[in-house]
Scaffold this active site. Structure first.
Site, PDB file in Angstrom:
ATOM      1  N   HIS A 120      53.632  65.375 -22.248  1.00 17.95           N
ATOM      2  CA  HIS A 120      54.158  64.633 -23.393  1.00 17.95           C
ATOM      3  C   HIS A 120      53.846  63.162 -23.181  1.00 17.95           C
ATOM      4  O   HIS A 120      53.845  62.680 -22.056  1.00 17.95           O
ATOM      5  CB  HIS A 120      55.671  64.841 -23.516  1.00 17.95           C
ATOM      6  CG  HIS A 120      56.203  64.574 -24.883  1.00 17.95           C
ATOM      7  ND1 HIS A 120      56.194  65.528 -25.874  1.00 17.95           N
ATOM      8  CD2 HIS A 120      56.745  63.462 -25.439  1.00 17.95           C
ATOM      9  CE1 HIS A 120      56.728  65.013 -26.982  1.00 17.95           C
ATOM     10  NE2 HIS A 120      57.069  63.763 -26.741  1.00 17.95           N
ATOM     11  N   ASP A 156      67.839  65.976 -31.423  1.00 16.23           N
ATOM     12  CA  ASP A 156      66.694  65.063 -31.350  1.00 16.23           C
ATOM     13  C   ASP A 156      65.931  65.048 -32.665  1.00 16.23           C
ATOM     14  O   ASP A 156      65.477  63.992 -33.108  1.00 16.23           O
ATOM     15  CB  ASP A 156      65.738  65.439 -30.210  1.00 16.23           C
ATOM     16  CG  ASP A 156      64.514  64.522 -30.201  1.00 16.23           C
ATOM     17  OD1 ASP A 156      64.715  63.296 -30.081  1.00 16.23           O
ATOM     18  OD2 ASP A 156      63.384  65.004 -30.363  1.00 16.23           O
ATOM     19  N   ARG A 177      65.595  57.376 -36.301  1.00 11.93           N
ATOM     20  CA  ARG A 177      65.020  56.231 -35.578  1.00 11.93           C
ATOM     21  C   ARG A 177      63.757  55.733 -36.266  1.00 11.93           C
ATOM     22  O   ARG A 177      63.498  54.529 -36.334  1.00 11.93           O
ATOM     23  CB  ARG A 177      64.685  56.631 -34.137  1.00 11.93           C
ATOM     24  CG  ARG A 177      65.901  56.783 -33.240  1.00 11.93           C
ATOM     25  CD  ARG A 177      65.513  57.461 -31.937  1.00 11.93           C
ATOM     26  NE  ARG A 177      64.528  56.729 -31.180  1.00 11.93           N
ATOM     27  CZ  ARG A 177      63.596  57.306 -30.411  1.00 11.93           C
ATOM     28  NH1 ARG A 177      63.530  58.624 -30.286  1.00 11.93           N
ATOM     29  NH2 ARG A 177      62.736  56.573 -29.750  1.00 11.93           N
ATOM     30  N   SER A 234      64.943  61.490 -25.918  1.00 14.38           N
ATOM     31  CA  SER A 234      64.217  62.234 -26.950  1.00 14.38           C
ATOM     32  C   SER A 234      63.127  63.098 -26.315  1.00 14.38           C
ATOM     33  O   SER A 234      63.023  64.309 -26.569  1.00 14.38           O
ATOM     34  CB  SER A 234      63.603  61.232 -27.934  1.00 14.38           C
ATOM     35  OG  SER A 234      62.627  61.824 -28.725  1.00 14.38           O
ATOM     36  N   LYS A 256      63.599  67.637 -25.553  1.00 16.93           N
ATOM     37  CA  LYS A 256      62.679  68.667 -26.070  1.00 16.93           C
ATOM     38  C   LYS A 256      61.999  69.417 -24.938  1.00 16.93           C
ATOM     39  O   LYS A 256      61.818  70.629 -24.990  1.00 16.93           O
ATOM     40  CB  LYS A 256      61.569  68.016 -26.914  1.00 16.93           C
ATOM     41  CG  LYS A 256      61.986  67.570 -28.276  1.00 16.93           C
ATOM     42  CD  LYS A 256      60.778  67.135 -29.093  1.00 16.93           C
ATOM     43  CE  LYS A 256      60.200  65.804 -28.687  1.00 16.93           C
ATOM     44  NZ  LYS A 256      60.847  64.628 -29.233  1.00 16.93           N
TER      45      LYS A 256
HETATM   46  N1  URA Z   1      58.014  60.936 -28.058  1.00 16.15           N
HETATM   47  C1  URA Z   1      59.227  61.485 -28.348  1.00 16.15           C
HETATM   48  O1  URA Z   1      59.370  62.698 -28.403  1.00 16.15           O
HETATM   49  N2  URA Z   1      60.259  60.664 -28.561  1.00 16.15           N
HETATM   50  C2  URA Z   1      60.154  59.331 -28.499  1.00 16.15           C
HETATM   51  O2  URA Z   1      61.140  58.654 -28.687  1.00 16.15           O
HETATM   52  C3  URA Z   1      58.897  58.756 -28.216  1.00 16.15           C
HETATM   53  C4  URA Z   1      57.833  59.592 -27.982  1.00 16.15           C
END
Ligand code: URA
Length: 438
Positions: A91, A169, A176, A191, A195
């Site tokens: 990620h 989230d 956000r 965040s 996930k």
């Molecule tokens: N990726 C995410 O899942 N959340 C964020 O806040 C920034 C990047």
């Protein structure tokens, strides 16, 4: 039974610089997920967190509460050729032109990894993998759990909207995006990790961005984010690695939705911009190492076509039209504007933030929650930093489906690049590597 918490008190506590108790965090995340705290109240709380920050223990609890807001997947029972899957994911903390997931996942599939990727949509000035992949006609990231399991066993990956994973989230991320509260260390860390913990991967590689196009301003803050991510991963039992990588200029030569898929296809075909290839291979090496896979060469999978073959399998499994999967047929915007060089020299600088905002203005991102993004919105960089420029030649081409957007996009780009007489300093793409000992 009445509960001991209410949103106004929690908002005021954070607004005044206090720390939220574990119980208050659990309550507010649960209440917001189930609609008992309003968007307006959560927006105020997010702004208070943005301004006041959170302690490490608040971040840990906020992340755990977001994980607990939904299901947690478990793939440890799955077998391929009689063996457990080598579950690994990646990620990014968000960048401009950051299409790396698109070539990276098939490379790791081709090397024997199994990637359960819960991906995101665009956030602020940065693009999202799901918005990019949805530019492939027919492609869907809305996958039932049974299909994710089946794809992991059959082809070695699924790229999906988080759905019932960390639904807190999903709601907070969308809020956000439109309330000016993206650029916050605690909110980014929680965040990303909520996930990734909920999706059921065993190991995780994070690409933590540094530079003008990253959400956090200074390298020091980005390093703190990197360590926070690594610690949250470790505490959740994941083998976690973090690369700190440069995001002062966009990755590759394209920024947008369909146009980034087109560039990813070039990379999968063994070509493409050198920085995209370098970062894809560096992250692939980390993922394979974290998953305990050795004796395979990720670069070879791009040379011999196996990574491209895996990508086509993934797209087909998720409903994408393989006939539309070529740089010539992807839906890149019909309207174009070109920025030409005012003089000759060298491209000295292209600012990632200016380009990200320009592409957002072209229609690649959202300004209200749930807005449809344009597949065709994007920008092509003809001259990257360090490349020679001839007077009058094209430097950038902008694409959109709605030409009235050009003026605002041009205004964002204005001042975000410079042609001069000097070669820019060489910046390493990979700045540092942080491991948790896994
Ligand atoms: N990726 C995410 O899942 N959340 C964020 O806040 C920034 C990047």
């Amino acid at each position: 039974m009445s509960h001991p918490f209410d949103a106004p008190t929690i908002i005021r506590t954070k607004r005044d610089g206090g720390a939220l108790s574990d119980a208050a965090i659990d309550w507010v995340i649960d209440a917001y997920t189930h609609g008992r705290v309003a968007d307006a109240q959560m927006s105020a709380l997010l702004m208070a967190i943005f301004i006041r920050g959170m302690t490490r223990s608040e971040i840990t609890r906020w992340t755990a509460a977001m994980v607990a807001s939904g299901e947690r997947m478990d793939f440890t029972d799955l077998r391929r050729d009689g063996k457990p899957l080598a579950l690994v994911d990646k990620h990014s903390t968000g960048g401009v032109g950051d299409k790396i997931t698109i070539p990276l996942v098939p490379v790791v599939m081709a090397c024997g990894g199994a990637v359960p990727q819960a991906a995101g949509r665009g956030l602020g000035h940065t693009g999202g993998t799901l918005d990019k992949l949805e530019s492939i006609p027919g492609f869907t990231p809305e996958l039932p759990k049974a299909q994710i399991r089946q794809q992991l066993c059959d082809i070695g990956a699924a790229i999906f909207a988080a759905g019932e994973l960390a639904p807190a989230d999903r709601k907070i991320y969308a809020l956000r995006d439109v309330t000016g509260t993206t650029e916050s260390l605690p909110l980014i860390a929680s965040s990303v990790m909520s996930k990734k913990i909920a999706e059921g991967t065993a190991s995780l590689v994070l690409d933590c961005k540094v530079g003008s196009g990253a959400f956090l301003d200074t390298e020091e803050e980005c390093r703190e984010l990197a360590h926070t991510l690594a610690d949250l991963g470790t505490e959740a039992g994941l083998v976690t690695r973090v690369l700190l990588t440069d995001m002062s200029t966009p990755l590759g030569r394209t920024v947008g939705n369909a146009i980034e898929v087109a560039e990813s296809l070039e990379v999968l075909a063994g070509g493409g911009p050198s920085d995209v290839v370098e970062l894809t291979l560096a992250l692939a090496a980390e993922m394979l190492d974290a998953a305990g896979i050795d004796g395979v060469d990720p670069a070879q999978t791009m040379r011999d076509g196996t990574a491209m073959d895996r990508f086509r399998k993934l797209v087909a499994a998720q409903g994408g039209d393989l006939g539309a999967l070529s740089p010539d047929t992807l839906p890149i915007g019909a309207y174009t504007e070109t920025v030409t060089a005012p003089r000759g020299g060298t491209m000295e600088n292209i600012d990632a933030m200016a380009v990200g905002l320009a592409v957002w203005r072209l229609g690649a991102g959202r300004s209200v929650p749930g807005e449809r993004v344009q597949s065709g919105a994007g920008l092509r960089i003809h001259r990257r930093p360090g490349e020679p420029v001839a007077p009058g030649e094209p430097l950038f081409t902008l694409y959109t489906e709605t030409p009235e957007r050009f003026e605002a996009a041009m205004a964002e780009l204005d001042g975000g690049w410079r042609v001069g007489d000097h070669a820019p300093p060489v910046r390493p793409l990979i700045i540092d590597r942080i491991t948790n000992g896994g």
